[in-house]
Scaffold this active site. Structure first.
Site, PDB file in Angstrom:
ATOM      1  CD  GLU A  95      -1.128  -0.215   3.443  1.00  0.00           C
ATOM      2  OE1 GLU A  95      -1.468   0.523   4.421  1.00  0.00           O
ATOM      3  OE2 GLU A  95      -2.015  -1.466   3.756  1.00  0.00           O
ATOM      4  CB  CYS A 116       3.503   7.780   2.128  1.00  0.00           C
ATOM      5  SG  CYS A 116       4.188   6.988   3.563  1.00  0.00           S
ATOM      6  CB  CYS A 123       7.700  -4.378   8.469  1.00  0.00           C
ATOM      7  SG  CYS A 123       9.321  -3.597   9.089  1.00  0.00           S
ATOM      8  CB  CYS A 127       7.674  -0.427  15.145  1.00  0.00           C
ATOM      9  SG  CYS A 127       9.350  -0.333  14.529  1.00  0.00           S
ATOM     10  CB  CYS A 130       4.110  -0.220  13.139  1.00  0.00           C
ATOM     11  SG  CYS A 130       3.999  -0.201  11.238  1.00  0.00           S
ATOM     12  CB  CYS A 344       2.908   1.885   7.794  1.00  0.00           C
ATOM     13  SG  CYS A 344       3.837   3.509   7.515  1.00  0.00           S
TER      14      CYS A 344
END
Length: 360
Positions: A95, A116, A123, A127, A130, A344
């Protein structure tokens, strides 16, 4: 094997590719470059100044778009922020978010059209606040897939994208080879022609990648996802800090300052009861002052399935005022697109849930 995508090739690279196809004339690369970037061609058949045999050869072996937009969500709060979900050729989803220019008096744009950009499918850095990391890491995006997001965004927005922030899904510096290859094309005057000062690369604290980016030698803007001004807080919400704690990250940022042309931006998501105390504000002031950095405060964007809470507006403003009083350049940013889950990974996370756990 998927077809070779031509987006990530410079003019020199295209000349070498064409030579391998029996087309050694350098001007053919210039013609192809013009079709790809000036005319934004999506079909080789449109390239009428290329010989039919070469067009057929290119169509059989290469492609011009490595992804397809499958969903667009537009904000309803007046900001015109749009998030779009794209499917890669292997079926995986990624995305991107279009952040419109500010509108001044008379309806004229007073800013730039920003995208962005994502650098990975998922990922690996995990984190804790997130959505990107909730589904884990799948793979790096190729340079063509990074560039393809920019072209897709222009089609969605109907305008030229002239400002980039690598703050989407993934850790850009963990995909440094493809990032640098994409940046070469992004800054190429014969391709996207976006200047380095209009490109921001964000990192959660990948020190080796930061060193590689510095060696790249371009005056890019750097944003660091700090989110905690001491190791105790960063360890709690950012696993990367265990590998590269502040004792390693801060010296790397000082070195960046030595060669960089722009102030570092410290990104700081405010999370209730985690990092929004006045004690954390004082520590953040010390870090920012030591790096001559500016601070971007972002109230936490709620993610379904995660326990963190957004502070009250009063608490956010109090934290911001502490930095203002200390003469630290600071912005308190209430993010555009909160109503479309613009943080995100949220759109991809929702689509995967709807598909019964499939990331495609």
């Amino acid at each position: 094997m998927p077809p070779t995508c031509l987006l990530e090739y410079t003019r020199t690279g295209l000349a070498e590719l064409l030579a391998g196809m029996g087309e050694p004339k350098a001007f053919r690369a210039a013609q192809l470059m013009e079709w790809i970037w000036k005319h934004r061609a999506t079909d080789f058949s449109r390239m009428t100044n290329l010989a039919p045999a070469l067009r057929e050869k290119l169509a059989a072996q290469c492609c011009l778009r490595p992804l397809q937009v499958v969903e667009v969500s537009q904000s309803t709060n007046g900001s015109d922020t749009r998030k779009f979900l794209s499917r890669m050729q292997d079926g995986h989803l990624v995305e991107s978010v279009i952040i419109p220019a500010a509108v001044g008096r008379g309806g004229a744009h007073s800013g730039r059209m920003t995208l962005c950009v994502s650098s990975q499918v998922g990922c690996a850095f995990g984190c804790k606040f997130c959505a990107s990391g909730l589904l884990g890491f799948t793979r790096n995006l190729t340079a063509s897939e990074i560039l393809g997001q920019i072209l897709a965004a222009e089609e969605v927005a109907g305008e030229r994208i002239d400002n980039l922030v690598f703050m989407g899904m993934g850790e850009p510096l963990a995909n440094i080879d493809n990032l640098l290859r994409a940046l070469e094309v992004i800054m190429d005057p014969h391709a996207l022609n976006i200047g380095a000062r209009h490109i921001t690369v964000s990192t959660s604290g990948n020190v080796p990648g930061l060193q590689r980016l510095a060696e790249f030698g371009k005056p890019l803007r750097l944003a660091v996802s700090l989110h905690g001004a001491c190791d105790e807080v960063r360890d709690q919400i950012m696993p990367v800090n265990k590998k590269w704690p502040l004792a390693k990250l801060i010296p790397a940022l000082r070195e960046w300052n030595r060669t960089g042309k722009h102030m570092i931006t410290l990104e700081y998501i405010l999370i209730q009861g985690v990092n929004n105390s006045m004690e954390q504000a004082k520590l953040l002031i010390g870090v920012a002052r030591g790096l001559n950095a500016k601070v971007n405060l972002i109230p936490y964007n709620t993610v379904e399935g995660l326990p963190w809470v957004r502070p009250t507006e009063r608490d956010c403003r109090a934290f911001c005022q502490a930095l203002v009083d200390a003469r630290i350049p600071v912005t308190l940013r209430y993010e555009k697109g909160h109503d479309i889950n613009a943080a995100c990974g949220q759109l991809r996370l929702r689509r995967v849930a709807e598909n019964g756990g499939s990331g495609q």
